[in-house]
Design a protein around this motif. Structure first.
Motif, PDB file in Angstrom:
ATOM      1  N   ARG A 116      -0.281   5.640   4.817  1.00 56.23           N
ATOM      2  CA  ARG A 116      -0.214   6.876   4.030  1.00 56.23           C
ATOM      3  C   ARG A 116      -1.472   7.713   4.195  1.00 56.23           C
ATOM      4  O   ARG A 116      -1.411   8.940   4.307  1.00 56.23           O
ATOM      5  CB  ARG A 116      -0.035   6.542   2.551  1.00 56.23           C
ATOM      6  CG  ARG A 116       1.348   6.026   2.231  1.00 56.23           C
ATOM      7  CD  ARG A 116       1.612   6.086   0.751  1.00 56.23           C
ATOM      8  NE  ARG A 116       2.857   5.424   0.438  1.00 56.23           N
ATOM      9  CZ  ARG A 116       2.939   4.231  -0.151  1.00 56.23           C
ATOM     10  NH1 ARG A 116       1.850   3.607  -0.522  1.00 56.23           N
ATOM     11  NH2 ARG A 116       4.111   3.690  -0.388  1.00 56.23           N
ATOM     12  N   GLN A 158      -1.622   4.712  -5.312  1.00 53.63           N
ATOM     13  CA  GLN A 158      -0.842   4.989  -4.111  1.00 53.63           C
ATOM     14  C   GLN A 158      -1.031   6.449  -3.741  1.00 53.63           C
ATOM     15  O   GLN A 158      -0.942   7.324  -4.599  1.00 53.63           O
ATOM     16  CB  GLN A 158       0.614   4.701  -4.425  1.00 53.63           C
ATOM     17  CG  GLN A 158       1.546   4.957  -3.284  1.00 53.63           C
ATOM     18  CD  GLN A 158       2.962   4.547  -3.662  1.00 53.63           C
ATOM     19  OE1 GLN A 158       3.175   3.572  -4.361  1.00 53.63           O
ATOM     20  NE2 GLN A 158       3.921   5.330  -3.244  1.00 53.63           N
ATOM     21  N   ALA A 191       0.723   0.150  -7.587  1.00 53.43           N
ATOM     22  CA  ALA A 191       1.618   1.306  -7.434  1.00 53.43           C
ATOM     23  C   ALA A 191       0.912   2.569  -7.888  1.00 53.43           C
ATOM     24  O   ALA A 191       1.129   3.653  -7.347  1.00 53.43           O
ATOM     25  CB  ALA A 191       2.892   1.087  -8.227  1.00 53.43           C
ATOM     26  N   GLN A 221       0.398  -0.254   3.630  1.00 52.27           N
ATOM     27  CA  GLN A 221       1.070   0.997   3.288  1.00 52.27           C
ATOM     28  C   GLN A 221       0.057   2.106   3.034  1.00 52.27           C
ATOM     29  O   GLN A 221       0.242   3.240   3.466  1.00 52.27           O
ATOM     30  CB  GLN A 221       1.939   0.793   2.045  1.00 52.27           C
ATOM     31  CG  GLN A 221       3.153  -0.077   2.322  1.00 52.27           C
ATOM     32  CD  GLN A 221       4.061  -0.180   1.123  1.00 52.27           C
ATOM     33  OE1 GLN A 221       3.619  -0.025  -0.014  1.00 52.27           O
ATOM     34  NE2 GLN A 221       5.319  -0.453   1.358  1.00 52.27           N
ATOM     35  N   GLU A 222      -1.031   1.744   2.352  1.00 53.61           N
ATOM     36  CA  GLU A 222      -2.043   2.757   2.085  1.00 53.61           C
ATOM     37  C   GLU A 222      -2.689   3.235   3.373  1.00 53.61           C
ATOM     38  O   GLU A 222      -3.031   4.406   3.521  1.00 53.61           O
ATOM     39  CB  GLU A 222      -3.105   2.210   1.129  1.00 53.61           C
ATOM     40  CG  GLU A 222      -2.716   2.360  -0.318  1.00 53.61           C
ATOM     41  CD  GLU A 222      -2.382   3.800  -0.665  1.00 53.61           C
ATOM     42  OE1 GLU A 222      -1.174   4.098  -0.740  1.00 53.61           O
ATOM     43  OE2 GLU A 222      -3.278   4.610  -0.840  1.00 53.61           O
ATOM     44  N   TRP A 229       0.410  -3.597   0.207  1.00 54.15           N
ATOM     45  CA  TRP A 229      -0.186  -2.372  -0.329  1.00 54.15           C
ATOM     46  C   TRP A 229      -1.238  -1.811   0.622  1.00 54.15           C
ATOM     47  O   TRP A 229      -1.301  -0.616   0.889  1.00 54.15           O
ATOM     48  CB  TRP A 229      -0.806  -2.690  -1.695  1.00 54.15           C
ATOM     49  CG  TRP A 229      -1.615  -1.567  -2.256  1.00 54.15           C
ATOM     50  CD1 TRP A 229      -1.147  -0.501  -2.967  1.00 54.15           C
ATOM     51  CD2 TRP A 229      -3.026  -1.376  -2.134  1.00 54.15           C
ATOM     52  NE1 TRP A 229      -2.178   0.332  -3.300  1.00 54.15           N
ATOM     53  CE2 TRP A 229      -3.345  -0.182  -2.799  1.00 54.15           C
ATOM     54  CE3 TRP A 229      -4.053  -2.100  -1.536  1.00 54.15           C
ATOM     55  CZ2 TRP A 229      -4.627   0.312  -2.882  1.00 54.15           C
ATOM     56  CZ3 TRP A 229      -5.347  -1.607  -1.613  1.00 54.15           C
ATOM     57  CH2 TRP A 229      -5.638  -0.424  -2.283  1.00 54.15           C
ATOM     58  N   GLU A 252       6.316   8.170   4.567  1.00 51.54           N
ATOM     59  CA  GLU A 252       6.692   7.303   3.456  1.00 51.54           C
ATOM     60  C   GLU A 252       7.727   6.274   3.913  1.00 51.54           C
ATOM     61  O   GLU A 252       7.635   5.102   3.554  1.00 51.54           O
ATOM     62  CB  GLU A 252       7.244   8.165   2.308  1.00 51.54           C
ATOM     63  CG  GLU A 252       7.436   7.445   0.993  1.00 51.54           C
ATOM     64  CD  GLU A 252       6.174   6.737   0.486  1.00 51.54           C
ATOM     65  OE1 GLU A 252       5.128   7.383   0.429  1.00 51.54           O
ATOM     66  OE2 GLU A 252       6.260   5.538   0.156  1.00 51.54           O
TER      67      GLU A 252
END
Ligand SMILES: Nc1nc2c(ncn2[C@@H]2O[C@H](COP(=O)(O)OP(=O)(O)OP(=O)(O)O)[C@@H](O)[C@H]2O)c(=O)[nH]1
Ligand SMILES: [Mg+2]
Length: 510
Positions: A229, A70, A67, A225-226, A222, A89
């Motif tokens: 992002r 991030q 987390a 998501q990264e 993760w 997001e």
């Protein structure tokens, strides 16, 4: 299925491990005979519990680490960029690891494209296929930056990832099936030999594999998501003009400020970075020039002169400890022919902070309110910029009743006496008339020999808003750079087209 050589190999392996494997049932037998079996079971349960707890703690720590690694939005971003980030997001939150396996998935770029599109849609809501608005060099720039960041993050977060290729992972998966079959065999044998310990350790093993499985899926999520992002982050940087193809300092002096600097009488050394642009506005005779003189601590702006409508707005260069180098613009009264509403709008769109001067003893502020409302609407209509901070200086407080009394300092938080009370009332009236927070309204006296509250209170208020003004300045510079870059690209493309056209007759004619 297992072929013959595999079976023989397995047999060799079994024979080889048999003496060690036999220790387990033999040990159980000995424990049972010597009456220590219960103690041993208790110790095993305790160890398993501690081990599980430890694992749980490790996993929590891993989650915290992930987390922490991030990508976050830039707090300096203007509203439209923040909106685009919200879209990214929510997309990252909704991604399902099972839809995007990492091992045999050539579709991963689709995820990146979807992230790009989510951002593009915010910037070009009216275009049907917004992605086409992106030039190839810009797309490559996003990919390059996102990949670079992701690589450093992954190397920092995933153990061994710098040596582990996707091919390695796939090979490991192929081996996994064989390994699992062997493990099943071992389990079955163990169940026969030692039922009690087998059941317990089986449960523990179940928990353990679940914990490992969960940790891997955390990591997988993760990573996805990264990926989203990072691509989103750089797409936003690009669309909002903060990321350009040309390298160099983002806050290099803009052409407009360079021109203005050349016009200031005080320009000595050339500035390396863009100065803060401060605009002083207000009605005629409000005290704008006097305020500038008080700020500079010397007479530089001609006060009390009839304005020359033909003269350009005069900039003054302000250098003081603690403040970014600034250009201060003195203007004619915005209620005079010297400054048209159009000119006010143009000026207000290119500055980083506005100092509004209003006279305490003139209660008719309707025209000022209208101008301010128009400016606020103008700023609000630019979602790619921050509105410049606004400070209101209330001048002529020495003329408030009783006019003969002038004994500063006055405590305006707890006003004592009629002068202080009247000043306080004037501040509240200005705040209400102009619809600005009371904290942004600063009382000052600018009359020669009576200057009060400028170098302390007003200056402190200016410094307090410096951060916000710097944000406006940065976006203004980037805007300027983007415009210059767009022109350069267009010129290049036109030149290319020109060369093509010039060669065309030669190609068409034999
Ligand atoms: N008593 C008193 N006089 C002030 C104060 N501020 C300004 N003045 C006087 O008001 C007059 C106008 O001041 P300026 O600074 O020229 O006002 P301005 O806003 O620049 O006016 P224009 O440039 O004509 O629009 C001058 O005579 C100043 O001395 C103040 O706080 N108290
Ligand atoms: Mg003036």
């Amino acid at each position: 299925m297992l072929n013959r050589t595999d079976r023989l190999r397995l047999l060799a392996l079994l024979l080889w491990t048999l003496p060690v494997a036999a220790l387990l049932p033999l040990g159980g037998l000995w424990l049972w005979r010597s009456g220590n079996l219960l103690w041993w079971l208790a110790a095993m349960v305790a160890c398993s519990a501690v081990g599980y707890g430890f694992q749980w703690w490790l996993r929590r720590r891993d989650r915290r680490l992930l987390a922490g690694a991030q990508t976050a939005p830039d707090p300096q971003w203007p509203p439209r960029s923040q909106a685009a980030w919200a879209a990214i997001e929510s997309m990252a939150q909704a991604v399902k690891p099972e839809d995007w396996p990492l091992t045999d998935n050539p579709r991963l770029p689709d995820l990146g494209r979807a992230a790009l599109e989510a951002v593009a849609r915010i910037y070009f809501p009216e275009v049907e296929r917004p992605l086409l608005e992106l030039t190839l060099p810009h797309l490559l720039l996003i990919i390059e930056r996102a990949a670079r960041d992701l690589r450093t993050e992954v190397a920092g977060q995933l153990p061994l990832s710098h040596r582990l290729t996707l091919g390695d992972l796939m090979r490991a998966y192929r081996w996994k099936a064989t390994a699992e079959r062997l493990l099943d065999l071992y389990r079955a044998g163990r169940l026969v030999f030692n039922p009690a310990s087998a059941v317990l350790s089986e449960a523990w093993g179940g928990l353990r594999t679940k914990a490992f499985g969960a940790a891997w899926s955390d990591l997988h999520r993760w990573l996805l998501q990264e990926y989203i992002r990072k691509v989103g982050f750089y797409a936003i940087e690009l669309y909002s003009g903060r990321l350009v193809l040309t390298e160099g300092a983002p806050t290099a002096v803009t052409p407009a400020s360079r021109q203005d600097l050349e016009r200031t009488a005080t320009a000595t050394a050339d500035l390396a970075t863009e100065p803060l642009r401060i605009l002083v506005l207000g009605r005629a005779n409000a005290g704008k020039s006097s305020l500038i003189n008080a700020l500079f601590g010397q007479l530089i702006a001609p006060a009390d002169v009839l304005p020359d409508p033909a003269a350009p707005i005069a900039p003054y260069r302000l250098e003081r400890a603690g403040l970014t180098s600034a250009l201060v613009f003195d203007t004619p009264g915005c209620d005079t022919a010297g400054l048209t509403p159009k000119a006010v709008d143009r000026l207000a769109s290119s500055v980083d902070l506005v100092l509004w001067v209003t006279a305490a003893q003139r209660p008719d502020r309707q025209a000022e309110r209208e101008t301010l409302d128009r400016l606020r609407a103008l700023w609000a209509a630019r979602p790619d910029h921050h509105p410049p901070p606004l400070l209101v200086a209330v001048s002529h407080i020495d003329l408030l009743r009783p006019p003969r009394e002038w004994q500063p300092p006055y405590d305006l938080a707890n006003p004592q006496g009629s002068k202080a009370t009247n000043i306080r009332a004037a501040l509240e009236a200005v705040a209400q008339d102009l619809a600005v927070p009371l904290a942004d309204v600063i009382p000052v006296c600018l009359a020669e020999g009576r200057v009060y509250n400028v170098t302390d209170t007003l200056w402190a208020a200016l410094l307090e808003r410096q951060g916000a003004a710097d944000r406006v300045r940065l976006l203004r510079c980037l805007d300027e750079r983007k415009r210059a870059e767009d022109w350069a690209l267009l010129r290049q493309q036109l030149a290319g087209a020109g060369r093509f056209l010039a060669r065309l007759p030669g190609r068409l004619l034999p």
